[in-house]
Write an enzyme that holds these catalytic residues in place. Structure first.
Site, PDB file in Angstrom:
ATOM      1  N   ASP A  16       0.841  -1.267   0.134  1.00 43.67           N
ATOM      2  CA  ASP A  16      -0.199  -0.040  -0.007  1.00 43.67           C
ATOM      3  C   ASP A  16       0.902   1.197  -0.133  1.00 43.67           C
ATOM      4  O   ASP A  16       1.982   1.307   0.357  1.00 43.67           O
ATOM      5  CB  ASP A  16      -0.846  -0.062   1.354  1.00 43.67           C
ATOM      6  N   ASP A  18       0.022   4.851   1.019  1.00 41.31           N
ATOM      7  CA  ASP A  18      -0.445   5.827   2.277  1.00 41.31           C
ATOM      8  C   ASP A  18      -0.242   5.281   3.390  1.00 41.31           C
ATOM      9  O   ASP A  18      -0.986   4.514   3.615  1.00 41.31           O
ATOM     10  CB  ASP A  18      -1.556   6.830   2.061  1.00 41.31           C
ATOM     11  N   ARG A  65     -11.952   6.947  -3.472  1.00 39.63           N
ATOM     12  CA  ARG A  65     -12.677   8.232  -2.689  1.00 39.63           C
ATOM     13  C   ARG A  65     -13.912   8.351  -2.496  1.00 39.63           C
ATOM     14  O   ARG A  65     -14.593   8.476  -1.638  1.00 39.63           O
ATOM     15  CB  ARG A  65     -12.136   9.305  -3.622  1.00 39.63           C
TER      16      ARG A  65
HETATM   17 MG   LIG Z   1      -2.786   3.085   3.703  1.00 42.81          MG
END
Ligand SMILES: [Mg+2]
Length: 245
Positions: A16, A18, A65
């Site tokens: 991943d 972030d 999002r």
């Molecule tokens: Mg993350």
């Protein structure tokens, strides 16, 4: 276990972005809070119930999002029209709120820059030096720009991000499809791939996809929740897996 801290037979590592590779999880969380609190205040006035850290963990973190917007609003029994991806940031639609969040995020990133977790980069370099293949698997549509800004694009053989997922019609985390696509592009069976994630939705995706090993990266002191969502192991940074090296 190998000296990479992984079970024997693992051939690929899926990371991943972030919160695992970059220190952007807190920036995302702050942008989501700013956006939702603004929206809720507009809607309910001073009586509004703020967006909390628990809301972020449970309903938003790791999701694409628009899914994050929809899932949180549903938790408050709020339904908005879908709108479309090109909605302006002031539109009261799912996509409008998503675009408002993204604008706030980019403002924050521009103001503060993006920093990498050096331990994760060191771990990825060690993994690649041992001949394992690597992918970045992120819901973010800004993934490529972020990787460029930390000069880390070359560390990944495959990138499945928000842009690629939209092109291929892949549902996002907590569904396993983006991780499965990354393993597929690397030519590695899921049982031979390890997933590195900091979000609860990422743990769910790792478990649902039948991956060989799911590593929870705990930057926020919530190891119990990561284990409850399917982590095989929780570390505070991937470099821990390298032991003393
Ligand atoms: Mg993350």
């Amino acid at each position: 276990m190998t000296d990479l801290g992984l079970p024997d037979g693992i051939l690929a590592c899926l990371f991943d972005l972030d919160g695992v590779v970059t220190r952007t999880a807190a920036v995302h969380a702050a942008a989501w809070k700013q956006m939702f609190d603004g929206f809720l205040h507009e809607r309910d006035g001073d009586a509004f119930r703020p967006f909390t850290d628990a809301d972020y963990d449970e309903f938003v973190d790791g999701l694409p999002r628009a899914d994050g917007v929809r899932t949180f609003l549903a938790s408050r029994d709020i339904t908005l029209p879908e709108g479309g991806p090109d909605d302006p940031a002031d539109a009261r639609t799912v996509h409008g709120l998503g675009n408002r969040k993204n604008a706030l995020l980019l403002e924050r990133i521009r103001a503060g820059g993006v920093a990498a977790y050096d331990g994760t980069l060191r771990y990825i370099e060690a993994v690649r030096a041992r001949g394992l293949r690597t992918a970045i698997v992120s819901s973010s549509a800004n993934c490529r720009d972020v990787l460029r800004s930390i000069r880390a694009e070359h560390l990944f053989d495959v990138r499945i991000d928000g842009v690629v997922a939209a092109e291929r019609g892949l549902p996002g985390k907590p569904r396993p499809d983006t991780f499965l696509a990354a393993a597929g592009d690397l030519g590695v069976a899921p049982s031979r791939a390890a997933v590195f994630e900091d979000a609860l939705a990422g743990m769910d995706a790792g478990r649902a996809g039948g991956f060989g090993y799911v590593v929870g990266v705990d930057r926020a002191g919530r190891a119990d929740a990561l284990y409850a969502h399917g982590a095989d192991l929780v570390v505070s940074d991937p470099a821990e897996l390298l032991g003393d090296r």
